[in-house]
Design a protein around this motif. Sequence first.
Motif, PDB file in Angstrom:
ATOM      1  N   LEU A 196       0.835  -1.207   0.000  1.00  0.00           N
ATOM      2  CA  LEU A 196       0.000   0.000   0.000  1.00  0.00           C
ATOM      3  C   LEU A 196       0.866   1.252   0.000  1.00  0.00           C
ATOM      4  N   PRO A 197       0.291   2.395  -0.379  1.00  0.00           N
ATOM      5  CA  PRO A 197       1.038   3.652  -0.285  1.00  0.00           C
ATOM      6  C   PRO A 197       1.513   3.883   1.141  1.00  0.00           C
ATOM      7  N   PRO A 198       2.614   4.588   1.322  1.00  0.00           N
ATOM      8  CA  PRO A 198       3.142   4.821   2.676  1.00  0.00           C
ATOM      9  C   PRO A 198       2.095   5.433   3.598  1.00  0.00           C
ATOM     10  N   VAL A 210      -5.549   9.874  15.446  1.00  0.00           N
ATOM     11  CA  VAL A 210      -6.432   9.296  14.442  1.00  0.00           C
ATOM     12  C   VAL A 210      -7.124   8.082  15.044  1.00  0.00           C
ATOM     13  N   PRO A 211      -8.314   7.726  14.539  1.00  0.00           N
ATOM     14  CA  PRO A 211      -8.997   6.531  15.039  1.00  0.00           C
ATOM     15  C   PRO A 211      -8.170   5.283  14.756  1.00  0.00           C
ATOM     16  N   LEU A 212      -7.859   4.548  15.788  1.00  0.00           N
ATOM     17  CA  LEU A 212      -7.021   3.373  15.633  1.00  0.00           C
ATOM     18  C   LEU A 212      -7.693   2.312  14.774  1.00  0.00           C
ATOM     19  N   GLY A 213      -8.949   2.016  15.046  1.00  0.00           N
ATOM     20  CA  GLY A 213      -9.640   0.975  14.317  1.00  0.00           C
ATOM     21  C   GLY A 213      -9.735   1.257  12.833  1.00  0.00           C
ATOM     22  N   ALA A 214     -10.100   2.486  12.481  1.00  0.00           N
ATOM     23  CA  ALA A 214     -10.242   2.836  11.078  1.00  0.00           C
ATOM     24  C   ALA A 214      -8.916   2.692  10.345  1.00  0.00           C
ATOM     25  N   LEU A 215      -7.830   3.116  10.980  1.00  0.00           N
ATOM     26  CA  LEU A 215      -6.512   3.015  10.344  1.00  0.00           C
ATOM     27  C   LEU A 215      -6.121   1.550  10.138  1.00  0.00           C
ATOM     28  N   LEU A 216      -6.288   0.735  11.164  1.00  0.00           N
ATOM     29  CA  LEU A 216      -5.895  -0.667  11.046  1.00  0.00           C
ATOM     30  C   LEU A 216      -6.768  -1.418  10.050  1.00  0.00           C
ATOM     31  N   ARG A 217      -8.050  -1.106  10.019  1.00  0.00           N
ATOM     32  CA  ARG A 217      -8.931  -1.781   9.061  1.00  0.00           C
ATOM     33  C   ARG A 217      -8.593  -1.375   7.629  1.00  0.00           C
ATOM     34  N   GLU A 218      -8.237  -0.117   7.445  1.00  0.00           N
ATOM     35  CA  GLU A 218      -7.852   0.347   6.119  1.00  0.00           C
ATOM     36  C   GLU A 218      -6.569  -0.318   5.639  1.00  0.00           C
ATOM     37  N   ARG A 219      -5.638  -0.534   6.551  1.00  0.00           N
ATOM     38  CA  ARG A 219      -4.338  -1.073   6.161  1.00  0.00           C
ATOM     39  C   ARG A 219      -4.313  -2.608   6.131  1.00  0.00           C
ATOM     40  N   GLY A 228       9.752   7.572   9.938  1.00  0.00           N
ATOM     41  CA  GLY A 228      10.032   7.161   8.570  1.00  0.00           C
ATOM     42  C   GLY A 228       9.572   5.781   8.169  1.00  0.00           C
ATOM     43  N   ALA A 229       8.976   5.009   9.075  1.00  0.00           N
ATOM     44  CA  ALA A 229       8.484   3.685   8.690  1.00  0.00           C
ATOM     45  C   ALA A 229       7.394   3.839   7.637  1.00  0.00           C
TER      46      ALA A 229
END
Length: 470
Positions: free
Chosen positions: A132-134, A142-151, A192-193
């Motif tokens: 995925l894009p960086p 940021v909402p943790l759940g939304a970020l993890l589900r997106e990634r 930078g990760a």
Amino acid sequence: MKRVAVVGGGISGLTAAYRLRVLLGADAEILLFESGDTLGGKLRTVELAGRRYDVGAEAFLARRPEAKALVEEIGLGEALTHPTKARAKIHAGGSVTGLPPGTIMGVPASPDAVAGVLSDAGARAVAAEGTLPPVSLPEGDVPLGALLRERFGDELVDRLVDPLLGGVYAGGADGLGLRATMPGLANAVAAGAPTLTAAAASLMPASPSTAPVFGTLLGGLGGLVTRLTELARADVRLGMPVRSLTRHGEGWRLELGAAAPAHAPEDTPVDVDAVVLAVPAPAARRLLDQAAPEAAKAFGEIELASMAVVALALPPGTELPDSSGVLIGAGERRPDGKPFASKAFTFSARKWAHYADGPLLVRGSVGRFGEPGALHTGDDELVRVVREDLAELTGVTAEPIDTLVTRWGGGLPQYAVGHLDLIAGIERSVAEVPGLEIAGAALYGVGIPACIGTADAAAQRLAATGAGTR
């Protein structure tokens, strides 16, 4: 500073009282107000089948320094003990499997780390995160759940991340903030990760650590409560809630009692030079309403989760799984389609060597944020459904020789998106008020080390500045 009030008798309040005694000396008068009938807050050690057993917090993170350092400072180092080598398991996707290493609260350092917990489709979704894009994070949380589900997709969150978070906050990823709950992960991305997988990998030690992760005390964490109480030499007022806190000259006036004063001696207002508030968010909101209204408003925005611990003492010789416990995802179901009432079990007889003999002690945890479920039932019914869950997960049907239900209503603050901003605002507001400090689980962590850290810092600030200056 001659007279200081500490409001709240949990680990934060007790640590603050002890540290104030050390810093202010024998001549200072320290008053400790606790609305309940016992000290310790979420540290509660009881008698279960003749054994001392913790039915609140059962351990602390040993890799954070605050709790271990305090235990050693107050002379309890010889009672410090660590878990056995038994590993935890997780009920995910309808079956029980080993809790995978190589993750940061379920966020994998490599796709292989979580392959055994996920379906083929879920494993592919995790592996695809590297393509995925960086990751790009805003300055705020940021909402943790939304970020993890997106990634990573939903499965990783539902099967692994949520059960792990539920054991800490009684809440899932969708209601929590990234920076408030996994700051290391956010910092790794900022450094930078390019992906969350790479961020988690950067946080893993170069070689496996032999240092124990958790610690507790032989005889229960109530020993920490007892020792801090002894050393603080405070004037302890149990069953005495503080009704209001107002400025009085250069100090503070505390009105006592849950209702209007009854003109009894214990209801006489108490005047002090300084105050440390170490209470849950709702009590802090009420007490700061006049003294620091902006802080009070912010405390009012912190939501809480309730839970219960069902302690079971099983007959000696009962066969328990060879693991320290099992986590259960919110979406997991029994074969009959009914959801599990429990969110986790701790097999204390396997996890801690000092419980290996005699009755086998087990803890079942119930209650998730926004989903009280079985918490609405009575104690007998709660024991029954937890035993049903235990039988389904382990095959253990032995009749307990002793049981105890301990309810923690509103016991766990939720670190939602914006939590760190709320706390920053609270600290700015309180910093403008001389002789006032705050501490506790609502600030920077719900664990014992974090609470000790906030209490120690509050006491240090008071002692350094005095009651009348800031």
